[in-house]
Design an enzyme around this catalytic site. Structure first.
Site, PDB file in Angstrom:
ATOM      1  N   GLY A 113     -10.032   0.519  -3.114  1.00 40.73           N
ATOM      2  CA  GLY A 113      -9.761  -0.719  -2.380  1.00 40.73           C
ATOM      3  C   GLY A 113      -9.767  -1.960  -3.243  1.00 40.73           C
ATOM      4  O   GLY A 113     -10.359  -2.972  -2.875  1.00 40.73           O
ATOM      5  N   ASP A 158     -11.157  -1.658   5.057  1.00 42.18           N
ATOM      6  CA  ASP A 158     -11.518  -1.915   3.663  1.00 42.18           C
ATOM      7  C   ASP A 158     -12.041  -3.343   3.478  1.00 42.18           C
ATOM      8  O   ASP A 158     -12.976  -3.590   2.708  1.00 42.18           O
ATOM      9  CB  ASP A 158     -10.315  -1.634   2.734  1.00 42.18           C
ATOM     10  CG  ASP A 158      -8.998  -2.164   3.281  1.00 42.18           C
ATOM     11  OD1 ASP A 158      -8.984  -2.764   4.381  1.00 42.18           O
ATOM     12  OD2 ASP A 158      -7.968  -1.996   2.617  1.00 42.18           O
TER      13      ASP A 158
HETATM   14  O1  PMV Z   1      -5.709   4.905   1.382  1.00 42.95           O
HETATM   15  P1  PMV Z   1      -6.830   4.021   1.777  1.00 42.95           P
HETATM   16  O2  PMV Z   1      -8.109   4.371   1.081  1.00 42.95           O
HETATM   17  O3  PMV Z   1      -6.513   2.582   1.686  1.00 42.95           O
HETATM   18  O4  PMV Z   1      -7.125   4.335   3.318  1.00 42.95           O
HETATM   19  C1  PMV Z   1      -6.149   4.193   4.320  1.00 42.95           C
HETATM   20  C2  PMV Z   1      -6.747   4.482   5.661  1.00 42.95           C
HETATM   21  C3  PMV Z   1      -5.750   4.437   6.812  1.00 42.95           C
HETATM   22  O5  PMV Z   1      -6.503   4.689   8.013  1.00 42.95           O
HETATM   23  C4  PMV Z   1      -4.714   5.525   6.678  1.00 42.95           C
HETATM   24  C5  PMV Z   1      -5.056   3.097   6.922  1.00 42.95           C
HETATM   25  C6  PMV Z   1      -5.944   1.959   7.404  1.00 42.95           C
HETATM   26  O6  PMV Z   1      -5.640   0.809   7.062  1.00 42.95           O
HETATM   27  O7  PMV Z   1      -6.914   2.198   8.131  1.00 42.95           O
END
Ligand code: PMV
Length: 326
Positions: A113, A158
């Protein structure tokens, strides 16, 4: 004004509930103590200068009042800092230029992130610089607007990890943000060797949902149930039962088509080495998996992940949220 502010914001790992959280369901996210440091310094001119080693001349420069004026192509991190300053400037008139420099504890390859941590860090540093006493909620809301305006999609989980820290129960867009615990989870993290493109995977799941709405909605409902259950297990340190949920969640993510043979293999090998549970973490399509494992089995599980071709990444979870360093 002659001050220089440095803040740091943690990275994140999705624990349970990815993808479903894009559709108004809850998830569990933990902040990771691999941090991004952001330093801001006022300037004597009216320029925004972003130190960005990825650029040919090492930095990006533009007058603060012209930030939103064209669609230039800039590296991702620059885009997030630029948008943060642009949106803040709509709330508070910025009299001087500023220099923003960033430094990361972790490789941008891992999906920890970096964009969200940079956004939260930049915003917090600017609040300190300008004496703005913003609540965590206000920082979350503006940082989430930055993410949405650049990526178009995203639940904001995030950003919440970056702002609040700890291990959180989170509902899409920050409709609910609740701290579950502040102590680390017994996780081992394995990187599969390829970076995932989150917006592409989110779109892929959206297409499947379009074609199979009933089935996919039921999968999301089940994920919601396991997130609710997972919250209780985490509170009770019931890692054996949480492990069941990891395995079930991985099966559901696999059925949504976001796992990969490598991630599957890393998870299977971790289970063979007696992890309580293992699953991909984040959007899938590559990136990281996490295994739930107590200390005595830890090194066997790490070896198993490596034997499946993964790279074990040291990570302490439930890290502190964004904080002023100096
Ligand atoms: O790929 P990452 O670690 O940024 O996770 C994405 C998670 C999702 O649920 C697929 C998208 C989101 O924004 O929640």
């Amino acid at each position: 004004m002659d001050k220089k502010i440095t803040v740091s914001a943690p990275g994140k790992l999705m624990v349970l509930g990815e993808h479903a959280v894009v559709y108004n369901r809850p998830c569990i996210v933990t902040a990771v103590d691999s941090r991004i440091r952001v330093t801001v310094e006022p300037r004597g001119d009216n320029l925004l200068v972003i130190d960005a080693p990825q650029l040919p001349n090492g930095h990006y420069k533009k007058p603060i009042d012209k930030l939103g004026s064209n669609k230039e192509k800039v590296p991702k991190e620059v885009a997030f800092v630029k948008k943060t300053v642009e949106l803040l400037a709509q709330e508070k008139k910025l009299e001087n230029g500023i220099t923003v420099s960033t430094k990361s504890d972790f490789s941008h390859r891992y999906g920890f992130g970096s964009s969200s941590a940079v956004t939260v860090g930049t915003l917090k540093a600017l609040c300190e610089l300008y004496g703005l006493d913003w609540s965590k909620r206000k920082i979350f809301d503006l940082a989430y607007r930055v993410t949405l305006s650049i990526q178009g999609v995203g639940s904001g989980f995030d950003i919440a990890a970056g702002v609040y820290g700890g291990t959180l129960y989170f509902v899409t867009g920050g409709k609910r943000i609740e701290k579950i615990i502040d102590k680390p989870l017994p996780l081992v993290v394995g990187y599969s060797g390829t970076k995932a493109d989150t917006p592409t995977l989110v779109r892929q799941v959206a297409e499947l949902k379009e074609k199979q709405p009933n089935v996919v909605n039921e999968i999301f409902d089940t994920i919601q149930t396991l997130v609710e259950q997972g919250k209780n297990y985490i509170r009770k340190d019931d890692w054996v039962s949480l492990g069941d949920l990891f395995r079930i969640n991985q099966g559901l993510l696999h059925s949504l088509g976001v796992s990969t043979p490598k991630l599957d293999d890393m998870c299977t090998q971790a289970l063979v080495a007696r992890a309580y549970g293992a699953k991909l973490s984040g959007a899938g399509g590559g990136d990281c998996m996490i295994a739930l494992v107590l200390d005595k089995e830890k090194s066997a599980v790490e070896k198993a992940i490596e034997s499946a071709g993964g790279e074990v990444i040291p990570a302490t979870t439930s890290a502190e949220g964004v904080r002023v360093e100096s």
